[in-house]
Design a protein around this motif. Structure first.
Motif, PDB file in Angstrom:
ATOM      1  N   VAL A 175       0.831  -1.213   0.000  1.00 38.02           N
ATOM      2  CA  VAL A 175       0.000   0.000   0.000  1.00 38.02           C
ATOM      3  C   VAL A 175       0.861   1.258   0.000  1.00 38.02           C
ATOM      4  N   ILE A 176       2.078   1.152   0.506  1.00 33.89           N
ATOM      5  CA  ILE A 176       2.924   2.321   0.699  1.00 33.89           C
ATOM      6  C   ILE A 176       3.314   2.911  -0.649  1.00 33.89           C
ATOM      7  N   SER A 177       3.014   4.187  -0.807  1.00 39.52           N
ATOM      8  CA  SER A 177       3.390   4.931  -2.003  1.00 39.52           C
ATOM      9  C   SER A 177       3.450   6.405  -1.636  1.00 39.52           C
ATOM     10  N   LEU A 224       1.195   8.528   1.318  1.00 37.68           N
ATOM     11  CA  LEU A 224       1.794   9.328   2.382  1.00 37.68           C
ATOM     12  C   LEU A 224       1.423  10.799   2.311  1.00 37.68           C
ATOM     13  N   THR A 225       1.025  11.278   1.141  1.00 31.48           N
ATOM     14  CA  THR A 225       0.856  12.729   0.972  1.00 31.48           C
ATOM     15  C   THR A 225      -0.569  13.160   0.634  1.00 31.48           C
ATOM     16  N   GLY A 260      -4.974   8.868   0.947  1.00 28.47           N
ATOM     17  CA  GLY A 260      -3.803   8.694   1.798  1.00 28.47           C
ATOM     18  C   GLY A 260      -4.091   8.972   3.266  1.00 28.47           C
ATOM     19  N   ILE A 261      -3.011   9.054   4.031  1.00 27.65           N
ATOM     20  CA  ILE A 261      -3.125   9.244   5.488  1.00 27.65           C
ATOM     21  C   ILE A 261      -2.318  10.458   5.950  1.00 27.65           C
ATOM     22  N   ALA A 299      -6.280  -3.224   3.555  1.00 24.37           N
ATOM     23  CA  ALA A 299      -4.903  -2.963   3.143  1.00 24.37           C
ATOM     24  C   ALA A 299      -4.417  -1.627   3.683  1.00 24.37           C
ATOM     25  N   MET A 300      -5.304  -0.622   3.693  1.00 20.83           N
ATOM     26  CA  MET A 300      -4.940   0.681   4.234  1.00 20.83           C
ATOM     27  C   MET A 300      -4.645   0.591   5.727  1.00 20.83           C
ATOM     28  N   ALA A 301      -5.355  -0.287   6.437  1.00 20.32           N
ATOM     29  CA  ALA A 301      -5.107  -0.471   7.871  1.00 20.32           C
ATOM     30  C   ALA A 301      -3.699  -1.004   8.107  1.00 20.32           C
ATOM     31  N   TYR A 302      -3.295  -2.005   7.311  1.00 14.54           N
ATOM     32  CA  TYR A 302      -1.940  -2.542   7.444  1.00 14.54           C
ATOM     33  C   TYR A 302      -0.893  -1.483   7.075  1.00 14.54           C
TER      34      TYR A 302
END
Length: 294
Positions: free
Chosen positions: A49-51, A55-56, A67-68, A260-263
């Motif tokens: 999920v990380i991108s 992140l932004t 994102g978060i 997936a976003m939770a992980y």
């Protein structure tokens, strides 16, 4: 006096010692293995999920997409605010307990209350923060109320580690400084505190780890369910990674879609704590080297 060795007794002692060491080694490896399994589970499930967008960007569609970024910013603000409150008060309190307070009932009472404060459940801090900072002081659900509540949570850790760090300093440093004409405060500030500071940072490290992952205190004082914008003042609400993770894992609009976003959120939260610990450890080593050079 002659000492006679007993080979059988010596072998028995060596076997007992070897058994004890192996048990301790096994327990240590078990703890490390559990940590590795937890980290591996989160990384494997969250790395996809990380991108940069994750992140932004702001959260979208009930936190199932986007994102978060607001949660990351909110978490960093709350950790920084809690440390700004807890560190000065905690360090000064530790200095008073160890350097100035005389042995007696008052000192014992302060230490007892500090220990009791460290054992209070975090949800009690949340309720207290809501009653005092949110309602009584009128701060509302805000960064200020959340930071003060988390600061109270971190306070006993900073106090006890400061006290223990100062207690470990050999008394000859104090006697030598006073003999040269320094005052009590000059001795504490110029001699004792710099030597103890690397160990005081240990308490700050533990505090960062505790406040960054707490959900209950911020649930009652600052955390927002869905707030796709950044705060503009200390009286604004914010999203925070622990609460964001709790919501999308248990009561989101589409739990399976946001799994997936939770992980990924859990992975970023662990990464922030890791970076904070590495930075604090670097500071500890830096100040430790300065003390040795001086």
């Amino acid at each position: 006096m002659e000492f006679t060795s007993n080979p059988k007794l010596n072998r028995s002692k060596r076997r007992s010692e070897s058994f004890a060491f192996n048990v301790f080694r096994g327990l240590s490896l078990l703890v490390v293995a559990i940590l590795v399994v937890i980290l591996a589970f989160i990384i494997i499930n969250g790395i996809s999920v990380i991108s940069w967008d994750f992140l932004t960007e702001m959260p979208k569609e009930g936190m199932t997409k986007g994102g978060i970024f607001p949660a990351i910013v909110g978490t960093l603000l709350l950790v920084a605010g809690s440390l700004l409150f807890a560190c000065p008060i905690g360090i000064l309190s530790g200095i008073y307990i160890n350097e100035y307070a005389k042995d007696g009932w008052l000192k014992r009472f302060i230490k007892l209350m500090t220990n009791n404060l460290a054992g209070v459940p975090s949800i009690v801090f949340g309720l207290f923060g809501m009653a005092l900072f949110v309602n009584k002081f009128g701060f509302g659900d805000s960064i200020l109320a959340g930071s003060l509540t988390l600061g109270l949570l971190a306070l006993p850790v900073v106090i006890r580690t400061t006290e223990e760090a100062l207690k470990a300093i050999d008394n000859s440093f104090r006697i030598g400084s006073l003999a040269l004409g320094a005052t009590k405060w000059q001795t504490t500030y110029k001699v004792v505190l710099p030597i103890a500071f690397p160990n005081i940072i240990t308490g700050i490290i533990l505090s960062i780890g505790r406040v960054s992952g707490e959900t209950a205190p911020i649930l009652f004082t600052v955390a927002a369910y869905f707030l796709p914008k950044l705060p503009t003042s200390i009286f604004d609400q914010v999203m925070a990674l622990p609460y964001h993770l709790y919501v999308i894992s248990t009561s989101g609009t589409n739990i399976e879609a946001s799994r997936a976003m939770a992980y990924g959120t859990a992975f970023i939260l662990i990464l922030i704590v890791l970076i904070a610990n590495l930075l604090a450890n670097w500071l500890r080593g830096y100040f430790g080297r300065k003390v040795k050079m001086n």
